[in-house]
Structure formats: C-alpha cells, structure tokens
Design an enzyme around this catalytic site. Sequence first.
Site, short mmCIF file in Angstrom:
data_model
loop_
_atom_site.label_atom_id
_atom_site.label_comp_id
_atom_site.label_asym_id
_atom_site.label_seq_id
_atom_site.Cartn_x
_atom_site.Cartn_y
_atom_site.Cartn_z
N HIS A 76 0.86 -1.20 0.00
CA HIS A 76 0.00 0.00 0.00
C HIS A 76 0.89 1.24 0.00
CE1 HIS A 76 -3.85 2.10 1.49
NE2 HIS A 76 -2.92 3.06 1.43
N HIS A 78 1.59 5.28 -2.36
CA HIS A 78 1.01 6.31 -3.23
C HIS A 78 2.15 6.96 -4.01
CE1 HIS A 78 -3.14 6.39 -1.53
NE2 HIS A 78 -2.51 5.93 -0.45
N LYS A 81 1.71 10.59 -5.50
CA LYS A 81 1.76 11.73 -4.58
C LYS A 81 3.16 11.97 -4.02
CE LYS A 81 -2.92 11.29 -2.56
NZ LYS A 81 -3.39 10.03 -3.15
N HIS A 234 -9.63 2.06 0.72
CA HIS A 234 -9.25 2.91 1.86
C HIS A 234 -10.50 3.02 2.74
CE1 HIS A 234 -5.84 3.90 -0.63
NE2 HIS A 234 -5.36 4.72 0.27
N GLU A 237 -10.81 5.85 7.71
CA GLU A 237 -9.54 6.45 8.11
C GLU A 237 -9.80 7.67 9.00
OE1 GLU A 237 -5.28 7.78 6.12
OE2 GLU A 237 -6.98 7.32 4.83
N ASP A 334 2.57 3.29 2.90
CA ASP A 334 1.60 4.34 2.62
C ASP A 334 2.29 5.54 1.96
OD1 ASP A 334 -0.96 5.30 2.42
OD2 ASP A 334 -1.15 5.88 4.51
N ASN A 335 2.04 6.73 2.42
CA ASN A 335 2.55 7.93 1.76
C ASN A 335 4.00 8.21 2.16
OD1 ASN A 335 -0.48 8.15 2.19
ND2 ASN A 335 -0.14 9.74 0.68
#
Length: 442
Positions: A76, A78, A81, A234, A237, A334-335
């Site tokens: 997972h 991104h 971004k 998602h 959250e 994640d990010n």
Amino acid sequence: MRDALKAAGARFWLRDARSPAVLVEGLDAVADQDGLVRLDLRIEDGRVAAVAPAGSAPDGVDLRGGQVWPAPFDAHTHLDKGHIWPRTRNPDGSFGGALGAVMADRSAAWSEHDVEARADFAIRCAHAHGTVAIRTHIDTYLPMARGSWRTLVRLRDRWAGRVDLQMASICPLDRFAGPDGAAIADLVAESGGVLGMVTRHSGELHEDLPAGFQEELDLFFALAEERGLDIDLHVDESGESGARALREIALTALRRGFRGRIQCGHCCSLSIQPEDFARETIARVAEAGISIVVLPMCNMYLQDRVPGRTPRWRGVTLVHELRAAGVRVSVASDNTRDPFYAYGDLDMVEVFREATRILHLDHPFGDWPRAFSAAPAEAMGLAGRGIIRAGAEADLVLFGARFMTELLSRPQSDRVVLRAGRVLDATAPHWRELDAVVGVRG
C-alpha cells in the site's frame, strides 16, 4: 560480508544465519526467544537450493549469527503523490489539510513528466532498500488520471524483473455512481490494475456512512465483478465512531459471494468502536477472507491531531484482534514525503521497526514477521513468495544484527540485499535529484 558475497559466484552457502521461524519452510529447528531459528542456506543459480540446520555447510560465507530475511513486499503506497512536500506542505498536519494540499498540487503540477520523475525516484529507493513488489494507489479523477495511469504502466514495464509494480485506483466512492464509474473501471481493467476507492464522498471526511452508501457499494462491487477485478479499499480512516464501512464491506462481499481478493487499508475507527461491534466486524472480515493492511506511521502522524493538544490514541486499527481471528494482516509504507505523511523512504525495514513499536508486535514476536513479506505477498496475489524455502528465488536481505533487539534498534543501513543470489549494488538516490521537479533551490 559484502565483499565475500560478491566473490562467492553463483553457487555458495550462507553459513550460520538466523531467520524468523515463521518465514522459513522445510527446517526442523527450535526457535529462540525471539522466534528465530539458526540455519545454513545453499544458493545455486539465483535460487535457494537447500535450507539446512546450522553447521551443515562445509564452507561458504559466514554470517556469524546475523539475520537473513526474505525480501519485503509493500502492499500500500502512493507513488503519484510521493515527494511533493518541498513544494506543497500540509498546513496543519491534519487529514483535511492533506486532502486540500494534494488537490491543489494535483491541479497545478501533475504532468506525466512530474509523476514519472517522482514515482521512479520512489521505486529506486524501495529497490535499494530490498523491496521486490509494490502496490501503488493512483488518484483516479478523469480525465486527468489517464496520464498518471499511462505513466505507472510505463514504470511497471520498465521495472519488470526488478520490482513488481501493481496499481489500484483511488477516488471517493460517489465517483463510481456517476458517469465516470464504468470508465474508471475500464481504465483499471485495461491497465491490468486493481479496482480501488475510498469509503467517503467527495469533499467529505471519514465520518458517518454517507447517504446512499450501500447502493453505491453494490455498484462498485458490480463494476469489479463484471471485469474480474480484485478490490483494494481505503476504509474508515478516522477516529469517528460513525465510520463503520468495514463491516458493510465484509457483509456485502459475503452476500454477493465475491470471488476476487479484497484488501482494506487503514480501518482506524475500528479501534474506538464498542467492543461488541468491533468483534462482530472482525468476525465478518475473517469470514469474507478480507486482508487488512495497516499503515502505522502515516496513521499515527495524521490521526487525532489537534493543534496544541497531545494526541490521545495511536490512530491504528485492532491488529492483534484481527490476527487472532485469522485475518491476514500486513504492514506497509503508505505515503512518503507528501501532505499525508511528511517523512518516509519506502523502506520496509523502517516500517516493520516502527510497526513493532507502535502496534506492540513483540513479546512475543509470534508470526508478525509475516506482515513484512509473506502476508502482503499473498494479499497481492503473489502467494508462495516472501518465504525462505528450497526452490524460492534467492531474493534476501542480510543483516549483521543477530537478535531482534539489535535488528530493531538501528536503521540497518549496512544491510546487504541479494537479488537472485547476487549482491545488489543499488543505492537510494539523493534528494537533490528531485530539486528541479519539486522546485527546490540549493
């Protein structure tokens, strides 16, 4: 050790290593207090040829009790971004602030060149750290998203054989109820992706279930079923007790007899639900065979953030209760360096280290090392990988650390990554490489 491995050729023994017992097959050995077993590994022509008790190897590269782990899988992320923080920060560190900042940056700067430069940089980081597979969510707002999908398809093809790149759509659920719904699903199918969304409406946060949620959720499932797509969502959250989409997703999958794989990420609000509701939700998730991916660093950063007030909870879901119910649980990055998380480097060793601390994945470690490799591999449809066993590809990460307290106390910047049994010489690129892309001077 690095020099000895480079000189070892295509056939050699790794002697006197330690590995998590739950990540090793075909070895009859007693694990120590950390759940580690001592072993020798035979590498031949890019694969693990034999897994043997320590002391079996007549010669080879001596690890002196250091650890060997299978290469990690990051289920997972991104990539589209990533690394925009230098040009677009989160004004207050909140979830809402992140949404607004990313929307503004996407509208102003996301060309195919921009996305490709940042995403390729991120993949190079992950590759150098040892990761062999990544799933990235792609902001899918048509028509602009077509350029991002073209970019990630190119990167997938370019990195084939080094990093397996999977792609999933992400946009609010209500987007699938409008005219773009079928077009998004077609784009995902044509690109060989996974159908994903976020369980809130456009412009809203993860609070109460939005109006028309169940009807929209069924439409989303139907779009996936018609195209034979897996699903990656998602979910919930936030720390709002009204965010209860996870239970409805599980019930919908069971009612429809959905045959594809489902992964749900975040699921933060589950940890603040009443105990009876949480238990029932977890039972339905287990029954539906849904995988859960936890993003501990990002969620600890975003959740329960109020200016001038210390956070009261860690922002993460009920991983121990989910695992006890038989649910597959993974940890992921994640990010990275964007308004949703200002830090990170797609280093799964960092993720596991911080997850252990944040989520108490220790005393005992149990089967939690699987959350780093084997569990995400299964969730990504790559079952059989992420395990040390005879016949497996020799994609390994070697550490000088002998015990778990040594492994988790330092960044392990001296790790040695083996790809197909050979030392990987890749290093993480310097931040300066992105200066022109993100507008940094000096």
